[in-house]
Design a protein around this motif. Sequence first.
Motif, PDB file in Angstrom:
ATOM      1  N   UNK A 238      32.097  16.718  35.357  1.00 53.93           N
ATOM      2  CA  UNK A 238      31.917  17.966  36.096  1.00 53.93           C
ATOM      3  C   UNK A 238      33.252  18.518  36.575  1.00 53.93           C
ATOM      4  N   UNK A 239      34.127  17.637  36.973  1.00 53.05           N
ATOM      5  CA  UNK A 239      35.419  18.064  37.500  1.00 53.05           C
ATOM      6  C   UNK A 239      36.280  18.721  36.427  1.00 53.05           C
ATOM      7  N   UNK A 240      36.168  18.278  35.182  1.00 53.87           N
ATOM      8  CA  UNK A 240      37.068  18.728  34.132  1.00 53.87           C
ATOM      9  C   UNK A 240      36.416  19.655  33.109  1.00 53.87           C
ATOM     10  N   UNK A 241      35.153  19.958  33.277  1.00 49.73           N
ATOM     11  CA  UNK A 241      34.507  20.865  32.334  1.00 49.73           C
ATOM     12  C   UNK A 241      34.992  22.286  32.573  1.00 49.73           C
ATOM     13  N   UNK A 242      34.905  23.119  31.557  1.00 49.43           N
ATOM     14  CA  UNK A 242      35.230  24.529  31.683  1.00 49.43           C
ATOM     15  C   UNK A 242      33.941  25.335  31.574  1.00 49.43           C
ATOM     16  N   UNK A 243      34.060  26.637  31.758  1.00 52.54           N
ATOM     17  CA  UNK A 243      32.873  27.491  31.728  1.00 52.54           C
ATOM     18  C   UNK A 243      32.193  27.459  30.368  1.00 52.54           C
TER      19      UNK A 243
ATOM     20  N   UNK B  63      41.390  27.613  33.151  1.00 53.45           N
ATOM     21  CA  UNK B  63      40.922  27.352  34.505  1.00 53.45           C
ATOM     22  C   UNK B  63      39.676  26.498  34.481  1.00 53.45           C
ATOM     23  N   UNK B  64      39.463  25.747  35.537  1.00 53.56           N
ATOM     24  CA  UNK B  64      38.289  24.887  35.629  1.00 53.56           C
ATOM     25  C   UNK B  64      37.276  25.520  36.560  1.00 53.56           C
ATOM     26  N   UNK B  65      36.041  25.448  36.182  1.00 54.45           N
ATOM     27  CA  UNK B  65      34.994  25.972  37.039  1.00 54.45           C
ATOM     28  C   UNK B  65      34.668  24.971  38.119  1.00 54.45           C
ATOM     29  N   UNK B  66      33.952  25.386  39.102  1.00 53.75           N
ATOM     30  CA  UNK B  66      33.516  24.477  40.148  1.00 53.75           C
ATOM     31  C   UNK B  66      32.366  23.638  39.650  1.00 53.75           C
ATOM     32  N   UNK B  67      31.623  23.039  40.564  1.00 54.72           N
ATOM     33  CA  UNK B  67      30.511  22.190  40.171  1.00 54.72           C
ATOM     34  C   UNK B  67      29.452  22.993  39.452  1.00 54.72           C
TER      35      UNK B  67
END
Length: 449
Positions: free
Chosen positions: A303-308, A389-393
């Motif tokens: 979850x921390x490293x996934x993108x949109x 950029x990384x999305x939030x949770x």
Amino acid sequence: MKPYKVKYSYFLISCQARATQHHIKEFAVVIQQCVMMTSLKRWCLLPLAAFLLLSFVPAVTEVVDSMSDCDQFLLNGTSPQVPGILEGGNILKKSRYKPICQTFDNVRRFVTLYDTQNKIPVFSAYKFRGENETGRPDTPWKIEPQLEERNSNNMRDDKYHHQATNDDYKNNSVYNRGHLFPASHAFDKSEKISTFTLTNIVPQAVTFNGGSWDKMEKCIKCVLEKYCINNNDVLEGFVVTGAQPSNNNKHNNKINIPSMLWSAFCCYSRDMKKWIASAHWGDNTAESKSKYLQTKSLEDLHHELKTAGSEFNVFPGTQCPLRTTVAEFYPKLKKNCQCPPNASTRSARRTTTTTSTTTTTTKTTKNNSENNEGEGGEGGGALGMGGVGFSGRQPDISDLHPTTSEPQTNTTAQHLSFSTYSPRSSSAPSLTSYSLCLYIFCILICIPD
């Protein structure tokens, strides 16, 4: 020279083309025996001399075409899923991201995916086999010359354009060399030395490197040693370590300074009769000595490293549990393992660090920025996301539940010896075939006229 002897000379060259430096000693013995078989004429010695001369060839490049060329360090031979970089085992921008089979003494030690633009690794992956020899080796830092395009006919300066150099890290009290594959996790002295390549290094905040990251490395090492013995009675754990690069924060106006470092491991535990896994990450900033990295689940890291638009998965297609951690084992470990207190055994949310209740006076000291970053300060990595950029949770991803099924463990020898004649080779070709080849040549070419 008679025509048939010319033909046999070509036969010798064909045999030699498959030879490597690894086999020189055996060939020398074979040739000596060949010479003793008959009284050779001078012309007969010439091709043998040429054979020996041509046998001393330089090792081929360690920069390979695909992660699959060095997949023995990946669980089930499967590469991590890194959004925008490595998806489905395919490198999306091959001109920028280079897979390196990190090789020392003609043995492949671990694998790195390197970002030539940010000049830091995307990640390094290695197989933990215990520590047979302790101590930090006193060895110079190494670079990877194959990353440089030096086959041009035009003159150029002698600078490295696609990687960091040792000078980039000198005389800096804020950031030092942070290992992805730490020397303290290496099996023996040779493997420890192999970790001292700048393609396995990122700029890491000194107090973070020697603080919470150091504690994490020691804690996970204890877990690996105690709980990662498989059904074949072999100590074997798979570790992947990397980092998230910053948007525009550079060291020496050249090397990207990661904003966050991460690490994950997975193994089968014979004693627990199941697969076990955990993950850790933390901000690459100065910190107090009382800080710990929280133990997280693989799901938390994903979850921390996934993108949109894309998922991150450190061990795709495996039986590694996503929602549990190894924190339940911490009370059974020795105190010098420095595992975090009150760690959660299940998936947690945003918090990345926890602070012990003991008040500690923090002293900011300058680590030796030449070669003596503390043994406990060997963290680092690179997710190599560039400006992504990384999305939030996000909503929860599906869970792969832990299983108690037995692993399919590779029972090959721990030391992987390989030939340098091909970047795809992971083991040395048969010496017997070379010897037989040379014997046949000697018998045929040296027969009396």
